[in-house]
Design a protein around this motif. Structure first.
Motif, PDB file in Angstrom:
ATOM      1  N   VAL A   3      60.617 136.214  86.596  1.00 20.87           N
ATOM      2  CA  VAL A   3      60.862 136.713  87.946  1.00 20.87           C
ATOM      3  C   VAL A   3      60.469 138.179  88.070  1.00 20.87           C
ATOM      4  O   VAL A   3      59.924 138.603  89.077  1.00 20.87           O
ATOM      5  CB  VAL A   3      62.348 136.516  88.326  1.00 20.87           C
ATOM      6  N   THR A   4      60.715 138.957  87.031  1.00 24.12           N
ATOM      7  CA  THR A   4      60.469 140.396  87.089  1.00 24.12           C
ATOM      8  C   THR A   4      58.983 140.717  87.144  1.00 24.12           C
ATOM      9  O   THR A   4      58.558 141.541  87.962  1.00 24.12           O
ATOM     10  CB  THR A   4      61.092 141.081  85.864  1.00 24.12           C
ATOM     11  N   LEU A   5      58.188 140.095  86.331  1.00 26.03           N
ATOM     12  CA  LEU A   5      56.755 140.387  86.284  1.00 26.03           C
ATOM     13  C   LEU A   5      56.053 140.084  87.607  1.00 26.03           C
ATOM     14  O   LEU A   5      55.328 140.946  88.125  1.00 26.03           O
ATOM     15  CB  LEU A   5      56.104 139.636  85.117  1.00 26.03           C
ATOM     16  N   PRO A   6      56.240 138.895  88.211  1.00 27.68           N
ATOM     17  CA  PRO A   6      55.581 138.674  89.507  1.00 27.68           C
ATOM     18  C   PRO A   6      56.077 139.604  90.608  1.00 27.68           C
ATOM     19  O   PRO A   6      55.317 139.969  91.499  1.00 27.68           O
ATOM     20  CB  PRO A   6      55.924 137.222  89.846  1.00 27.68           C
ATOM     21  N   ALA A   7      57.348 140.022  90.539  1.00 28.56           N
ATOM     22  CA  ALA A   7      57.866 140.931  91.564  1.00 28.56           C
ATOM     23  C   ALA A   7      57.171 142.287  91.498  1.00 28.56           C
ATOM     24  O   ALA A   7      57.067 142.977  92.511  1.00 28.56           O
ATOM     25  CB  ALA A   7      59.375 141.101  91.398  1.00 28.56           C
ATOM     26  N   PHE A   8      56.697 142.686  90.324  1.00 25.37           N
ATOM     27  CA  PHE A   8      55.965 143.944  90.201  1.00 25.37           C
ATOM     28  C   PHE A   8      54.466 143.769  90.415  1.00 25.37           C
ATOM     29  O   PHE A   8      53.807 144.643  90.965  1.00 25.37           O
ATOM     30  CB  PHE A   8      56.194 144.570  88.817  1.00 25.37           C
ATOM     31  N   VAL A   9      53.911 142.660  89.968  1.00 28.59           N
ATOM     32  CA  VAL A   9      52.459 142.481  89.980  1.00 28.59           C
ATOM     33  C   VAL A   9      51.942 142.022  91.341  1.00 28.59           C
ATOM     34  O   VAL A   9      50.880 142.478  91.794  1.00 28.59           O
ATOM     35  CB  VAL A   9      52.048 141.485  88.878  1.00 28.59           C
ATOM     36  N   LEU A  10      52.650 141.133  92.026  1.00 27.67           N
ATOM     37  CA  LEU A  10      52.138 140.563  93.275  1.00 27.67           C
ATOM     38  C   LEU A  10      51.883 141.581  94.383  1.00 27.67           C
ATOM     39  O   LEU A  10      50.875 141.456  95.083  1.00 27.67           O
ATOM     40  CB  LEU A  10      53.062 139.452  93.765  1.00 27.67           C
ATOM     41  N   PRO A  11      52.741 142.592  94.600  1.00 26.50           N
ATOM     42  CA  PRO A  11      52.388 143.554  95.657  1.00 26.50           C
ATOM     43  C   PRO A  11      51.078 144.294  95.390  1.00 26.50           C
ATOM     44  O   PRO A  11      50.279 144.488  96.297  1.00 26.50           O
ATOM     45  CB  PRO A  11      53.569 144.530  95.666  1.00 26.50           C
ATOM     46  N   PHE A  12      50.841 144.666  94.133  1.00 29.99           N
ATOM     47  CA  PHE A  12      49.597 145.347  93.803  1.00 29.99           C
ATOM     48  C   PHE A  12      48.406 144.394  93.881  1.00 29.99           C
ATOM     49  O   PHE A  12      47.331 144.768  94.323  1.00 29.99           O
ATOM     50  CB  PHE A  12      49.682 145.972  92.407  1.00 29.99           C
ATOM     51  N   ALA A  13      48.616 143.150  93.458  1.00 30.16           N
ATOM     52  CA  ALA A  13      47.534 142.164  93.540  1.00 30.16           C
ATOM     53  C   ALA A  13      47.162 141.879  94.988  1.00 30.16           C
ATOM     54  O   ALA A  13      45.988 141.689  95.310  1.00 30.16           O
ATOM     55  CB  ALA A  13      47.946 140.875  92.831  1.00 30.16           C
ATOM     56  N   THR A  14      48.157 141.880  95.863  1.00 28.14           N
ATOM     57  CA  THR A  14      47.886 141.648  97.281  1.00 28.14           C
ATOM     58  C   THR A  14      47.043 142.773  97.857  1.00 28.14           C
ATOM     59  O   THR A  14      46.141 142.531  98.656  1.00 28.14           O
ATOM     60  CB  THR A  14      49.213 141.542  98.057  1.00 28.14           C
ATOM     61  N   GLU A  15      47.310 143.998  97.444  1.00 27.87           N
ATOM     62  CA  GLU A  15      46.529 145.133  97.943  1.00 27.87           C
ATOM     63  C   GLU A  15      45.111 145.141  97.372  1.00 27.87           C
ATOM     64  O   GLU A  15      44.185 145.584  98.040  1.00 27.87           O
ATOM     65  CB  GLU A  15      47.227 146.450  97.592  1.00 27.87           C
TER      66      GLU A  15
END
Length: 104
Positions: A3-15
């Protein structure tokens, strides 16, 4: 970690991804916020002031899931109706994503 890794990675990946439509961005933001809520829910079991809130949400999770399933069904039906009504007048409503994001 799941849960922690996608919560940090997805916002940056979206940008960093190619520019996306507003409806797709809305869905991505909803998914990211849901992951962040699950992360806070997991961390709340460790922090003592949040134990009461976590226990309350854990007891109400069955009813919340039932409500969420019912709401997704209603939103899907209303998005389909929205697509049927306004798809003839605006070309972006020809697919399911823009009406779903607008109704959601």
């Amino acid at each position: 970690l799941l849960v922690t890794l996608p919560a940090f990675v997805l916002p940056f990946a979206t940008e960093l991804l190619a520019p996306m439509s507003l409806s797709r961005l809305t869905v991505w933001v909803s998914v990211i916020e849901l992951l962040m809520f699950v992360r806070v829910f997991n961390e709340g079991q460790v922090l003592s002031p949040f134990k009461v809130i976590v226990k309350t949400l854990a007891n109400a999770s069955g009813q919340l899931v039932s409500f969420a399933v019912a709401m997704v069904g209603c939103i899907s039906v209303f998005a389909g109706v929205h697509m049927q009504l306004f798809g003839a007048f605006h070309e972006s409503y020809g697919s399911f994503e823009p009406p779903f994001a607008r109704v959601f």
